[in-house]
Design a protein around this motif. Structure first.
Motif, PDB file in Angstrom:
ATOM      1  N   GLY A   9       0.875  -1.055   0.274  1.00 21.87           N
ATOM      2  CA  GLY A   9       0.094   0.079   0.017  1.00 21.87           C
ATOM      3  C   GLY A   9       0.736   1.245  -0.063  1.00 21.87           C
ATOM      4  N   LYS A  10       0.463   2.246   0.792  1.00 25.28           N
ATOM      5  CA  LYS A  10       1.190   3.774   0.733  1.00 25.28           C
ATOM      6  C   LYS A  10       2.643   3.518   1.165  1.00 25.28           C
ATOM      7  CE  LYS A  10      -2.016   5.508   3.327  1.00 25.28           C
ATOM      8  NZ  LYS A  10      -3.137   4.520   3.143  1.00 25.28           N
ATOM      9  N   MET A  11       2.924   2.537   2.279  1.00 19.65           N
ATOM     10  CA  MET A  11       4.445   2.407   2.839  1.00 19.65           C
ATOM     11  C   MET A  11       4.982   1.439   1.876  1.00 19.65           C
ATOM     12  SD  MET A  11       5.288   4.044   5.336  1.00 19.65           S
ATOM     13  CE  MET A  11       6.772   3.317   5.502  1.00 19.65           C
ATOM     14  N   SER A  31      -0.344  -7.849  -1.335  1.00 19.18           N
ATOM     15  CA  SER A  31      -1.498  -7.573  -0.641  1.00 19.18           C
ATOM     16  C   SER A  31      -2.069  -8.628   0.008  1.00 19.18           C
ATOM     17  CB  SER A  31      -2.173  -6.466  -1.226  1.00 19.18           C
ATOM     18  OG  SER A  31      -1.361  -5.329  -1.369  1.00 19.18           O
ATOM     19  N   PHE A  47       4.394  -4.144   6.091  1.00 24.98           N
ATOM     20  CA  PHE A  47       3.733  -2.892   6.480  1.00 24.98           C
ATOM     21  C   PHE A  47       2.307  -3.163   5.877  1.00 24.98           C
ATOM     22  CE2 PHE A  47       6.140   0.599   8.059  1.00 24.98           C
ATOM     23  CZ  PHE A  47       7.544   0.213   7.988  1.00 24.98           C
ATOM     24  N   SER A  48       1.626  -4.104   6.635  1.00 29.06           N
ATOM     25  CA  SER A  48       0.207  -4.599   6.039  1.00 29.06           C
ATOM     26  C   SER A  48      -0.882  -4.021   7.032  1.00 29.06           C
ATOM     27  CB  SER A  48       0.328  -6.052   6.173  1.00 29.06           C
ATOM     28  OG  SER A  48       0.340  -6.369   7.176  1.00 29.06           O
ATOM     29  N   ALA A  52      -3.508  -8.919   9.701  1.00 25.04           N
ATOM     30  CA  ALA A  52      -2.506  -9.678   8.976  1.00 25.04           C
ATOM     31  C   ALA A  52      -1.089  -9.660   9.312  1.00 25.04           C
ATOM     32  CB  ALA A  52      -2.576  -9.260   7.573  1.00 25.04           C
ATOM     33  N   ASN A  56       1.865 -12.915   8.994  1.00 27.13           N
ATOM     34  CA  ASN A  56       2.776 -12.660   8.054  1.00 27.13           C
ATOM     35  C   ASN A  56       4.241 -12.591   8.615  1.00 27.13           C
ATOM     36  OD1 ASN A  56       1.316 -12.060   5.828  1.00 27.13           O
ATOM     37  ND2 ASN A  56       1.283  -9.639   6.231  1.00 27.13           N
ATOM     38  N   GLY A  70       6.572  -3.131  10.482  1.00 23.45           N
ATOM     39  CA  GLY A  70       5.871  -1.500  11.325  1.00 23.45           C
ATOM     40  C   GLY A  70       4.616  -1.493  10.898  1.00 23.45           C
ATOM     41  N   THR A  72       1.017  -1.410  12.749  1.00 22.47           N
ATOM     42  CA  THR A  72       0.607  -1.060  13.991  1.00 22.47           C
ATOM     43  C   THR A  72      -0.576  -1.789  14.463  1.00 22.47           C
ATOM     44  OG1 THR A  72      -0.301   0.847  13.208  1.00 22.47           O
ATOM     45  CG2 THR A  72       2.070   1.046  14.252  1.00 22.47           C
ATOM     46  N   ALA A  95       9.051  -1.883  15.073  1.00 24.67           N
ATOM     47  CA  ALA A  95       8.940  -0.716  15.489  1.00 24.67           C
ATOM     48  C   ALA A  95       7.719  -0.004  15.274  1.00 24.67           C
ATOM     49  CB  ALA A  95       9.986   0.219  14.994  1.00 24.67           C
ATOM     50  N   SER A  96       7.070   0.808  16.161  1.00 25.29           N
ATOM     51  CA  SER A  96       6.033   1.641  15.714  1.00 25.29           C
ATOM     52  C   SER A  96       6.159   2.714  14.860  1.00 25.29           C
ATOM     53  CB  SER A  96       5.316   2.164  17.272  1.00 25.29           C
ATOM     54  OG  SER A  96       6.350   2.923  17.713  1.00 25.29           O
ATOM     55  N   ASN A  97       7.608   3.045  14.742  1.00 29.30           N
ATOM     56  CA  ASN A  97       7.889   4.202  14.240  1.00 29.30           C
ATOM     57  C   ASN A  97       9.638   4.085  13.389  1.00 29.30           C
ATOM     58  OD1 ASN A  97       8.511   6.706  12.929  1.00 29.30           O
ATOM     59  ND2 ASN A  97       6.538   7.422  13.714  1.00 29.30           N
ATOM     60  N   PHE A  98       9.818   3.997  12.312  1.00 27.81           N
ATOM     61  CA  PHE A  98      11.122   3.519  11.809  1.00 27.81           C
ATOM     62  C   PHE A  98      11.804   4.934  11.492  1.00 27.81           C
ATOM     63  CE2 PHE A  98       9.443  -0.757  11.447  1.00 27.81           C
ATOM     64  CZ  PHE A  98      10.645  -1.489  11.777  1.00 27.81           C
ATOM     65  N   LYS A 134      -6.469   5.659   8.052  1.00 26.66           N
ATOM     66  CA  LYS A 134      -5.704   5.070   9.335  1.00 26.66           C
ATOM     67  C   LYS A 134      -6.519   4.067   9.980  1.00 26.66           C
ATOM     68  CE  LYS A 134      -2.272   5.266  12.729  1.00 26.66           C
ATOM     69  NZ  LYS A 134      -1.423   4.232  12.414  1.00 26.66           N
TER      70      LYS A 134
HETATM   71  N1  LIG Z   1       6.087   1.693  11.706  1.00 28.38           N
HETATM   72  C1  LIG Z   1       6.066   2.855  10.873  1.00 28.38           C
HETATM   73  O1  LIG Z   1       7.169   3.558  10.745  1.00 28.38           O
HETATM   74  C2  LIG Z   1       4.900   2.974  10.234  1.00 28.38           C
HETATM   75  C3  LIG Z   1       3.786   2.201  10.373  1.00 28.38           C
HETATM   76  N2  LIG Z   1       2.729   2.355   9.440  1.00 28.38           N
HETATM   77  C4  LIG Z   1       1.833   1.212   9.572  1.00 28.38           C
HETATM   78  O2  LIG Z   1       1.936   0.347   8.556  1.00 28.38           O
HETATM   79  C5  LIG Z   1       0.767  -0.140   8.131  1.00 28.38           C
HETATM   80  C6  LIG Z   1       0.528   0.244   6.478  1.00 28.38           C
HETATM   81  O3  LIG Z   1       0.440   1.475   6.402  1.00 28.38           O
HETATM   82  P1  LIG Z   1       0.137   1.998   4.998  1.00 28.38           P
HETATM   83  O4  LIG Z   1       0.808   1.441   3.898  1.00 28.38           O
HETATM   84  O5  LIG Z   1       0.051   3.590   5.140  1.00 28.38           O
HETATM   85  O6  LIG Z   1      -1.254   1.291   4.568  1.00 28.38           O
HETATM   86  P2  LIG Z   1      -2.143   0.857   3.388  1.00 28.38           P
HETATM   87  O7  LIG Z   1      -3.472   0.596   3.854  1.00 28.38           O
HETATM   88  O8  LIG Z   1      -1.751   1.816   2.316  1.00 28.38           O
HETATM   89  O9  LIG Z   1      -1.355  -0.465   2.924  1.00 28.38           O
HETATM   90  C7  LIG Z   1      -1.746  -1.739   3.697  1.00 28.38           C
HETATM   91  C8  LIG Z   1      -1.559  -2.600   2.492  1.00 28.38           C
HETATM   92  O10 LIG Z   1      -1.651  -3.943   3.151  1.00 28.38           O
HETATM   93  C9  LIG Z   1      -2.520  -4.749   2.459  1.00 28.38           C
HETATM   94  N3  LIG Z   1      -3.000  -6.167   3.006  1.00 28.38           N
HETATM   95  C10 LIG Z   1      -4.083  -6.582   3.409  1.00 28.38           C
HETATM   96  N4  LIG Z   1      -4.061  -7.764   3.964  1.00 28.38           N
HETATM   97  C11 LIG Z   1      -2.681  -8.233   3.495  1.00 28.38           C
HETATM   98  C12 LIG Z   1      -2.338  -9.349   3.902  1.00 28.38           C
HETATM   99  N5  LIG Z   1      -2.776 -10.541   4.477  1.00 28.38           N
HETATM  100  N6  LIG Z   1      -1.036  -9.610   3.726  1.00 28.38           N
HETATM  101  C13 LIG Z   1      -0.133  -8.344   2.998  1.00 28.38           C
HETATM  102  N7  LIG Z   1      -0.973  -7.387   2.714  1.00 28.38           N
HETATM  103  C14 LIG Z   1      -1.995  -7.208   3.246  1.00 28.38           C
HETATM  104  C15 LIG Z   1      -3.630  -4.148   1.896  1.00 28.38           C
HETATM  105  O11 LIG Z   1      -4.354  -4.504   0.777  1.00 28.38           O
HETATM  106  P3  LIG Z   1      -5.677  -3.930   0.650  1.00 28.38           P
HETATM  107  O12 LIG Z   1      -5.695  -2.649   0.308  1.00 28.38           O
HETATM  108  O13 LIG Z   1      -6.053  -5.075  -0.762  1.00 28.38           O
HETATM  109  O14 LIG Z   1      -6.713  -4.608   1.921  1.00 28.38           O
HETATM  110  C16 LIG Z   1      -2.789  -2.590   1.683  1.00 28.38           C
HETATM  111  O15 LIG Z   1      -2.204  -2.795   0.413  1.00 28.38           O
HETATM  112  C17 LIG Z   1      -0.399   0.286   9.239  1.00 28.38           C
HETATM  113  O16 LIG Z   1      -0.473  -0.480  10.166  1.00 28.38           O
HETATM  114  C18 LIG Z   1       0.476   1.840   9.593  1.00 28.38           C
HETATM  115  O17 LIG Z   1       0.008   2.022  10.853  1.00 28.38           O
HETATM  116  C19 LIG Z   1       2.673   3.246   8.510  1.00 28.38           C
HETATM  117  C20 LIG Z   1       3.731   4.082   8.435  1.00 28.38           C
HETATM  118  C21 LIG Z   1       4.754   4.032   9.251  1.00 28.38           C
END
Ligand SMILES: NC(=O)C1=CN([C@@H]2O[C@H](COP(=O)(O)OP(=O)(O)OC[C@H]3O[C@@H](n4cnc5c(N)ncnc54)[C@H](OP(=O)(O)O)[C@@H]3O)[C@@H](O)[C@H]2O)C=CC1
Ligand SMILES: O=C(O)C1=N[C@H](C(=O)O)C[C@H](O)C1
Length: 234
Positions: A9-11, A31, A47-48, A52, A56, A70, A72, A95-98, A134
């Motif tokens: 996704g975004k990350m 995903s 970063f899912s 999930a 994973n 990452g 949360t 890490a809750s934040n990298f 979020k």
């Molecule tokens: N620790 C850190 O530094 C940071 C942590 N985060 C955390 O990271 C996570 C992801 O953030 P972000 O990328 O913004 O979120 P997004 O929603 O943009 O991306 C999450 C992705 O995970 C996919 N997904 C769903 N189910 C699974 C699965 N079983 N296995 C693998 N992927 C799956 C989703 O697919 P679909 O859309 O098809 O459901 C989506 O593409 C969040 O928990 C966020 O809080 C975010 C930024 C920084």
């Protein structure tokens, strides 16, 4: 290094760009939890989504692939994951934040909490702001900050979501505003003044770079580590 992106996704997409710029290859981007062979990767970056992440991460342990997570909102299962990691001799960093900036902010938060512990006239509160997609609240980073305060400040023993101030509890307000990558503010307020510290992410690149650096660092290691080990701070 061959990287599996668990969560694209975004990350996942931001990590892909940074990893390629640093000379790495993305061999899996998914995903979904099915349909890929994790053993093709030297390291996995998860970063899912909250429901999930545990699957994973454990799947990586079972195939001896080091994993950086990452995601949360899944920490009810953290201790279970650690036990499986140790059993399987896996390698893991959550890490809750990298981002480097937030990891410095964590240290600053600990230092300030220790100082403020001696000043009974100040009450602590926290605000986090994130984009409207979020899934979890409060943010993982806000929970880590609250845990830091609880460790250092004798007046606080727990946190709660909401702005109501109750004895020994850190109130955390979570706001959701379009396109905000992540802002965290801690306030110590008294009758006469307020001391505030804030971290504002301008985009997701800091989180992504930290995750790739953690993946580079963990290669060839076994055990459970933290971002502090990677950055050698604190
Ligand atoms: N620790 C850190 O530094 C940071 C942590 N985060 C955390 O990271 C996570 C992801 O953030 P972000 O990328 O913004 O979120 P997004 O929603 O943009 O991306 C999450 C992705 O995970 C996919 N997904 C769903 N189910 C699974 C699965 N079983 N296995 C693998 N992927 C799956 C989703 O697919 P679909 O859309 O098809 O459901 C989506 O593409 C969040 O928990 C966020 O809080 C975010 C930024 C920084
Ligand atoms: O979901 C996000 O976007 C973010 N999540 C992490 C958290 O929950 O603390 C880190 C960062 O603030 C962005």
């Amino acid at each position: 290094m061959k990287i599996a992106l668990l969560g694209y996704g975004k990350m996942g997409k931001t990590i892909e760009k940074i990893a390629i710029d640093r000379g790495h290859e993305i061999v899996i981007k998914t995903s979904d939890e099915d349909g890929y062979d994790i053993t093709k990767a030297d390291v996995a970056i998860d970063f899912s989504v909250p429901n999930a992440a545990f699957f994973n991460i454990v799947n990586c342990f079972k195939h001896q692939v080091p994993v950086i997570s990452g995601t949360t909102g899944w920490l009810d299962n953290y201790n279970k994951a650690i036990a499986i990691c140790e059993e399987e001799k896996g390698a893991f960093i959550y890490a809750s934040n990298f981002s480097l900036g937030v990891n410095i902010f964590f240290e600053l938060n600990n230092y300030l909490a220790k100082m403020m512990g001696q000043l009974k006239q100040y009450e602590v509160s926290m605000e986090e702001i994130h984009h409207t997609q979020k899934l979890d609240a409060p943010s993982g980073t806000a929970i880590s900050l609250a845990e830091g305060i609880i460790k250092e400040h004798p007046e606080y023993t727990n946190w709660k979501l909401g702005n109501e101030e109750t004895n020994k509890t850190i109130p955390i307000t979570a706001k959701r505003i379009e396109n905000v990558p992540g802002t965290h503010r801690i306030d110590y307020g008294s009758h006469t003044d307020t001391i505030s510290i804030t971290h504002t992410a301008h985009n997701r690149e800091g989180f992504a770079l930290g995750a790739v650096i953690a993946a580079e660092w963990i290669l060839g290691k076994t055990g459970v580590f933290a971002m502090k080990d990677v950055l050698n701070i604190g």
